[in-house]
Design a protein around this motif. Structure first.
Motif, mmCIF file in Angstrom:
data_model
loop_
_atom_site.group_PDB
_atom_site.id
_atom_site.type_symbol
_atom_site.label_atom_id
_atom_site.label_comp_id
_atom_site.label_asym_id
_atom_site.label_seq_id
_atom_site.Cartn_x
_atom_site.Cartn_y
_atom_site.Cartn_z
ATOM 1 N N UNK A 51 94.010 -6.578 -3.522
ATOM 2 C CA UNK A 51 93.552 -6.317 -4.884
ATOM 3 C C UNK A 51 92.146 -5.721 -4.847
ATOM 4 N N UNK A 52 91.970 -4.465 -5.265
ATOM 5 C CA UNK A 52 90.641 -3.838 -5.183
ATOM 6 C C UNK A 52 89.598 -4.536 -6.058
ATOM 7 N N UNK A 53 90.030 -5.032 -7.226
ATOM 8 C CA UNK A 53 89.094 -5.737 -8.107
ATOM 9 C C UNK A 53 88.612 -7.018 -7.451
ATOM 10 N N UNK A 54 89.539 -7.731 -6.772
ATOM 11 C CA UNK A 54 89.168 -8.956 -6.068
ATOM 12 C C UNK A 54 88.212 -8.640 -4.920
ATOM 13 N N UNK A 55 88.470 -7.544 -4.204
ATOM 14 C CA UNK A 55 87.592 -7.152 -3.092
ATOM 15 C C UNK A 55 86.173 -6.888 -3.590
ATOM 16 N N UNK A 56 86.066 -6.202 -4.729
ATOM 17 C CA UNK A 56 84.733 -5.937 -5.301
ATOM 18 C C UNK A 56 84.032 -7.245 -5.664
ATOM 19 N N UNK A 57 84.803 -8.185 -6.220
ATOM 20 C CA UNK A 57 84.182 -9.462 -6.598
ATOM 21 C C UNK A 57 83.734 -10.221 -5.356
ATOM 22 N N UNK A 58 84.559 -10.250 -4.320
ATOM 23 C CA UNK A 58 84.177 -10.942 -3.088
ATOM 24 C C UNK A 58 82.852 -10.383 -2.555
ATOM 25 N N UNK A 59 82.767 -9.062 -2.534
ATOM 26 C CA UNK A 59 81.548 -8.413 -2.039
ATOM 27 C C UNK A 59 80.336 -8.837 -2.873
ATOM 28 N N UNK A 60 80.513 -8.823 -4.202
ATOM 29 C CA UNK A 60 79.405 -9.186 -5.106
ATOM 30 C C UNK A 60 79.034 -10.646 -4.970
ATOM 31 N N UNK A 61 80.042 -11.525 -4.858
ATOM 32 C CA UNK A 61 79.775 -12.957 -4.708
ATOM 33 C C UNK A 61 78.971 -13.238 -3.437
ATOM 34 N N UNK A 62 79.368 -12.618 -2.330
ATOM 35 C CA UNK A 62 78.658 -12.828 -1.069
ATOM 36 C C UNK A 62 77.211 -12.349 -1.168
ATOM 37 N N UNK A 63 77.023 -11.228 -1.856
ATOM 38 C CA UNK A 63 75.662 -10.682 -2.006
ATOM 39 C C UNK A 63 74.807 -11.568 -2.909
ATOM 40 N N UNK A 64 75.373 -11.973 -4.071
ATOM 41 C CA UNK A 64 74.613 -12.780 -5.036
ATOM 42 C C UNK A 64 74.341 -14.184 -4.526
ATOM 43 N N UNK A 65 75.308 -14.763 -3.823
ATOM 44 C CA UNK A 65 75.208 -16.169 -3.449
ATOM 45 C C UNK A 65 74.496 -16.375 -2.124
ATOM 46 N N UNK A 66 74.788 -15.525 -1.141
ATOM 47 C CA UNK A 66 74.232 -15.732 0.204
ATOM 48 C C UNK A 66 73.420 -14.540 0.712
ATOM 49 N N UNK A 67 73.251 -13.527 -0.138
ATOM 50 C CA UNK A 67 72.522 -12.314 0.239
ATOM 51 C C UNK A 67 73.137 -11.664 1.483
ATOM 52 N N UNK A 68 74.474 -11.645 1.505
ATOM 53 C CA UNK A 68 75.203 -11.058 2.627
ATOM 54 C C UNK A 68 75.763 -9.701 2.220
ATOM 55 N N UNK A 69 75.407 -8.677 2.977
ATOM 56 C CA UNK A 69 76.011 -7.356 2.781
ATOM 57 C C UNK A 69 77.184 -7.238 3.746
ATOM 58 N N UNK A 70 78.357 -7.605 3.276
ATOM 59 C CA UNK A 70 79.521 -7.602 4.160
ATOM 60 C C UNK A 70 80.006 -6.183 4.411
ATOM 61 N N UNK A 71 80.594 -5.989 5.567
ATOM 62 C CA UNK A 71 81.189 -4.705 5.920
ATOM 63 C C UNK A 71 82.591 -4.639 5.316
ATOM 64 N N UNK A 72 82.898 -3.533 4.663
ATOM 65 C CA UNK A 72 84.191 -3.395 3.995
ATOM 66 C C UNK A 72 84.995 -2.293 4.671
ATOM 67 N N UNK A 73 86.225 -2.650 5.070
ATOM 68 C CA UNK A 73 87.143 -1.683 5.658
ATOM 69 C C UNK A 73 88.437 -1.666 4.856
ATOM 70 N N UNK A 74 89.100 -0.536 4.877
ATOM 71 C CA UNK A 74 90.391 -0.436 4.189
ATOM 72 C C UNK A 74 91.428 0.145 5.144
#
Length: 324
Positions: A51-74
């Motif tokens: 789910x692309x919307x879920x992927x965007x939220x996961x990325x945002x949650x990690x950034x907002x909560x733990x200041x993690x810039x996760x690597x995203x692959x498709x």
């Protein structure tokens, strides 16, 4: 989009007001669809979704909560070629440990590092965090059927103990979720429309809740109309069948005798039934002078039926004698 996709799309835009709520939601996502690797004393975490919307939220949650810039692959799903798979990687060991520990998955005991996929009581200590956890679990591994067809909401879990814990968490809100094993998964599910509405409210999917309520109202209205039509049709069928039978009884009596030989009350109702074959008992009663109620009309028609039955018996005996 399916109803389930609409719910997830709405949830993907909803973020908790406090950091502890976001931690609870991340904990649910990690437990439901997170893959944790421990290689060369270092942790690597992968979160996967279609789910692309879920992927965007996961990325945002990690950034907002733990200041993690996760690597995203498709990549394209090898089984379902039209679907894309989105993978978020946390390769930094320090960040991964911090996140896993805060979410209640990483534990240190007797010098050992241990990963436990469970719902940590500290993570869901408050009601708002319980809501956030359930929201994250549904976003990661939940689905809901089209309410136009059936009421069914479920969470797919890979572990039996975890499924029981999730069921208890959901039921702490006064619901009655149940679990069942389906192939290699353990399913936590709800099958009542009202309880699914309550769960959508718990997850704060208010637009989906209103859509479902509108569908439920329309379905209830249709069901009520169908029940009334079926009931009226059945009653009409019974009335018509009774009227046909009564007419046949009276015609048989007329073959053997004159209506004047019957008591006045029976001859009057017999004439009216022949004249008004489609009339109800109440309508026949109103045509009598003086008027008679339904029970009175029914009593007279029963007497005519008894006379007709007696005549049938006599005819049967006569027929038997003639054959002999």
């Amino acid at each position: 989009m399916s109803f389930s996709s609409n719910v997830k799309s709405e949830l993907s835009h909803h973020f908790g007001n406090a950091r502890h709520c976001n931690i609870a939601e991340v904990a649910a996502i990690l437990n439901m669809c997170g893959h944790i690797a421990f290689i060369c004393d270092k942790f690597c975490v992968k979160i996967q979704t279609e789910n692309p919307a879920a992927a965007r939220k996961y990325f945002t949650l990690l950034k907002k909560t733990f200041n993690i810039d996760s690597e995203v692959l498709t990549r394209r799903n090898s089984q379902l070629k039209k679907n894309m798979v989105y993978m978020l990687f946390i390769n930094n060991d320090e960040q991964a440990r911090k996140m896993l520990q805060a979410c209640g998955l990483l534990h240190y005991a007797a010098g050992e590092v241990r990963i436990e996929r469970r719902i940590d009581e500290l993570v869901v200590n408050s009601v708002c965090c319980k809501r956030a956890y359930i929201r994250g679990a549904f976003l990661a591994s939940g689905s809901i059927s089209d309410p136009e067809k059936m009421y069914h909401l479920e969470f797919a879990c890979s572990d039996e103990d975890y499924s029981e814990s999730l069921k208890e968490l959901i039921n702490s809100f006064g619901l009655d979720a149940k679990t069942v094993k389906r192939k290699e998964h353990y399913i936590v599910y709800l099958k009542e429309g009202e309880q699914i509405v309550d769960l959508l409210n718990i997850m704060e999917a208010h637009k989906a809740l209103m859509d479902l309520e509108n569908i439920r109202i329309l379905k209830d209205m249709r069901n009520n109309v169908n029940r009334k039509v079926n009931c009226e049709t059945a009653n009409l069928s019974k009335t018509v069948s009774a009227a046909v039978r009564q007419t046949e009884d009276i015609e048989l009596i007329l073959e053997r005798m004159d209506l004047s030989q019957l008591p006045q009350s029976l001859s009057d109702i017999a004439r009216l039934r022949l004249e008004y074959p489609d009339a109800s008992l109440k309508e026949l009663g109103q045509l009598l002078s003086p008027p008679v109620g339904k029970s009175g009309v029914n009593h007279r028609l029963r007497k005519l039926a008894d006379i007709a039955d007696s005549l049938r018996e006599e005819m049967g005996e006569e027929f038997g004698t003639q054959n002999y």
